[in-house]
Motif scaffolding. Structure first.
Motif, PDB file in Angstrom:
ATOM      1  N   GLY A 244       0.805  -1.211   0.000  1.00 18.97           N
ATOM      2  CA  GLY A 244       0.000   0.000   0.000  1.00 18.97           C
ATOM      3  C   GLY A 244       0.840   1.263   0.000  1.00 18.97           C
ATOM      4  N   TRP A 245       2.068   1.157  -0.503  1.00 17.63           N
ATOM      5  CA  TRP A 245       3.005   2.277  -0.522  1.00 17.63           C
ATOM      6  C   TRP A 245       2.465   3.391  -1.408  1.00 17.63           C
ATOM      7  CZ3 TRP A 245       7.379   2.469  -4.478  1.00 17.63           C
ATOM      8  CH2 TRP A 245       8.181   3.600  -4.269  1.00 17.63           C
ATOM      9  N   PHE A 246       2.327   4.579  -0.835  1.00 20.79           N
ATOM     10  CA  PHE A 246       1.784   5.710  -1.587  1.00 20.79           C
ATOM     11  C   PHE A 246       2.580   5.968  -2.867  1.00 20.79           C
ATOM     12  CE2 PHE A 246       0.415   7.691   2.723  1.00 20.79           C
ATOM     13  CZ  PHE A 246      -0.706   6.869   2.770  1.00 20.79           C
TER      14      PHE A 246
ATOM     15  N   PHE B 266      -4.894   8.653  -7.106  1.00 18.79           N
ATOM     16  CA  PHE B 266      -5.315   7.914  -5.911  1.00 18.79           C
ATOM     17  C   PHE B 266      -4.309   8.115  -4.788  1.00 18.79           C
ATOM     18  CE2 PHE B 266      -5.950   4.292  -3.107  1.00 18.79           C
ATOM     19  CZ  PHE B 266      -7.328   4.277  -2.991  1.00 18.79           C
ATOM     20  N   ALA B 267      -3.032   8.193  -5.128  1.00 11.96           N
ATOM     21  CA  ALA B 267      -2.006   8.419  -4.108  1.00 11.96           C
ATOM     22  C   ALA B 267      -2.263   9.724  -3.364  1.00 11.96           C
ATOM     23  CB  ALA B 267      -0.623   8.446  -4.749  1.00 11.96           C
TER      24      ALA B 267
ATOM     25  N   LEU C 267      -3.808  12.267   1.650  1.00 14.59           N
ATOM     26  CA  LEU C 267      -4.665  13.217   2.366  1.00 14.59           C
ATOM     27  C   LEU C 267      -5.476  12.506   3.437  1.00 14.59           C
ATOM     28  CD1 LEU C 267      -5.803  16.093   2.631  1.00 14.59           C
ATOM     29  CD2 LEU C 267      -7.514  15.466   0.892  1.00 14.59           C
ATOM     30  N   GLY C 268      -6.051  11.339   3.087  1.00 16.29           N
ATOM     31  CA  GLY C 268      -6.884  10.618   4.040  1.00 16.29           C
ATOM     32  C   GLY C 268      -6.104  10.009   5.183  1.00 16.29           C
ATOM     33  N   LEU C 269      -5.144   9.126   4.843  1.00 11.49           N
ATOM     34  CA  LEU C 269      -4.403   8.404   5.877  1.00 11.49           C
ATOM     35  C   LEU C 269      -3.286   9.238   6.499  1.00 11.49           C
ATOM     36  CD1 LEU C 269      -4.054   4.781   4.435  1.00 11.49           C
ATOM     37  CD2 LEU C 269      -5.366   5.505   6.433  1.00 11.49           C
TER      38      LEU C 269
ATOM     39  N   ASP D  59      -7.221  -2.294  -9.353  1.00  9.05           N
ATOM     40  CA  ASP D  59      -6.999  -2.094  -7.916  1.00  9.05           C
ATOM     41  C   ASP D  59      -6.104  -0.869  -7.747  1.00  9.05           C
ATOM     42  OD1 ASP D  59      -6.285  -2.198  -5.218  1.00  9.05           O
ATOM     43  OD2 ASP D  59      -6.137  -4.386  -5.201  1.00  9.05           O
ATOM     44  N   ASP D  60      -6.614   0.147  -7.062  1.00 13.53           N
ATOM     45  CA  ASP D  60      -5.846   1.371  -6.866  1.00 13.53           C
ATOM     46  C   ASP D  60      -4.789   1.241  -5.773  1.00 13.53           C
ATOM     47  OD1 ASP D  60      -7.097   3.096  -8.782  1.00 13.53           O
ATOM     48  OD2 ASP D  60      -8.850   3.167  -7.466  1.00 13.53           O
TER      49      ASP D  60
END
Length: 309
Positions: A156-158, A165-166, A171-173, A244-245
Motif C-alpha cells: 500500500g506504498w503511496f 489515488f495516491a 490526504l486521508g491516511l 486495484d488502486d
C-alpha cells in the motif's frame, strides 16, 4: 375403467444447507481474546487447513461465503477479527490500546496456533487479504505457513500508487485520519471510505507504514529479534487486479522485496477476462465474483508454479 385419481407430486427435496460456522475464541500470548469462526471441511478432508486473515478495516463476516465454499472443497477454515475491530472489539473504540503491529505479532500468531491445534495439521495455508498477507515477516511461527496466498496483497506504498489515488490516500491516511483521531479518540476511517473505524494507533500506523513503503518492516527495523522478513521461505502467490488502486504492480513488488528468500508467483488479473466489470481491492470475496474462487483454490493447493525472485 381407467383410474383417474390424481397422484400427489413428489415432495420437493429439502434444500441442502451448509452447517453454521462454529464460534471460537482465540487467546493471544498477551491475554487478548479474539473472536473467530470455524468452517469444518465437508467431504474428503485436505491435509492443509486454511486461515483467512482480513484486510484492514474489514470484518470477518465479509469472508464467510468464501470460507464456506473452501470448506465445501474439503478444507477446514477459520476466519477471525483482529483486536479492536468487529467481533473482537471488547471495549469502547475510543482509547482502545490496539496497535497495528500486534495484529501480526500477537493475533496472527495465535490464530495460526489455534487452527493447527484444532485441525491436527502441522502446517496451514494463510489466505491473507491485503494487510492479512503483509505481516508474515512479523510471525515467529512463519514456518507453520505452508503457502501464503495474498489477495490484493501489497505494501500500500503511496509512492507506488497511481498519482490521483495516491494524493487521496496521502490526504486521508496521512492528514485527515490522524487529525480526526485527536478529537475522536479513534481513527474514523469509515468517514473516508476506508472500512470500519479503527483504534487510534492502528489508524496512525497504517498511514505511516504506507507512506514509508516496506509496510511491516517499519515496525521491526531496529528490533532484529522480532524481524523475520529475511527468514521467510514460505512460497507466496499474489493475486491483484488491474483496477486495484492500492495493490498495483509497484506496491506488490514493494511487498515482495521485503521477503527476499521467499519464492513467489504474481497473477495480475484483468476483470474482463473473467466476465467481470470490476474487481478492485475487495471484490475477490463477494458471491458475485465466485467465478474467481477456483483459481484461488488452485493456489491454496500449491497448483500454481512458483518463480524465485
Amino acid at each position: 375403467m381407467t383410474d383417474r385419481t390424481p397422484t400427489a407430486a413428489p415432495a420437493p427435496a429439502a434444500p441442502v444447507t451448509a452447517p453454521a460456522p462454529e464460534p471460537m475464541t482465540v487467546t493471544c500470548a498477551d491475554g487478548q481474546r479474539l473472536q473467530a469462526h470455524w468452517f469444518g471441511a465437508r467431504g474428503e478432508v485436505h491435509p492443509h487447513p486454511v486461515l483467512i486473515s482480513p484486510a484492514t478495516g474489514v470484518r470477518q463476516q465479509f469472508y464467510w461465503r468464501f470460507a464456506d465454499w473452501l470448506a465445501s472443497q474439503g478444507h477446514h477454515v477459520m476466519v477471525f477479527d483482529y483486536r479492536g475491530i468487529g467481533l473482537s472489539l471488547d471495549r469502547p473504540l475510543a482509547g482502545h490500546p490496539a496497535q497495528l503491529v500486534e495484529w501480526g505479532q500477537q493475533d496472527q500468531v495465535a490464530a495460526i496456533q489455534v487452527v493447527l491445534q484444532r485441525s491436527g495439521a502441522t502446517q496451514l495455508v494463510l489466505v491473507g487479504h491485503s494487510a492479512g498477507a503483509q505481516m508474515i515477516g512479523l510471525l515467529p511461527n512463519h514456518h507453520r505457513v505452508a503457502r501464503l496466498v495474498g489477495m490484493a496483497a501489497s505494501t500500500g506504498w503511496f509512492g507506488g500508487m497511481r498519482p490521483a489515488f495516491a494524493l487521496k490516500a496521502k490526504l486521508g491516511l496521512g492528514v485527515l485520519v490522524p487529525l480526526a483521531t485527536v478529537f475522536k479518540g479513534y481513527a474514523p476511517t469509515s468517514w473516508f471510505g476506508l472500512g470500519e473505524n479503527l483504534p487510534a494507533a492502528v489508524g496512525r500506523q497504517w498511514g505511516q507504514w504506507c507512506a514509508a513503503g516496506g509496510y511491516a518492516t517499519n515496525a521491526v527495523r531496529h528490533h532484529g529479534a522480532a524481524d523475520f522478513h529475511a527468514d521467510v521461505t514460505t512460497p507466496i502467490t499474489v493475486f491483484h487486479a488491474t483496477d486495484d488502486d492500492i495493490a498495483t504492480s509497484a506496491t506488490v513488488k514493494d511487498l515482495l522485496r521485503t521477503l527476499p528468500a521467499a519464492p513467489y508467483t504474481v497473477h495480475t488479473v484483468h476483470p474482463a477476462d473473467h466476465g467481470l466489470r470490476h474487481i478492485g481491492h475487495l471484490d475477490w470475496f463477494r458471491q458475485s465474483h465466485r467465478g474467481l474462487w477456483p483459481m484461488v483454490l488452485a493456489a491454496v493447493r500449491g497448483q500454481a508454479s512458483q518463480t524465485a525472485a
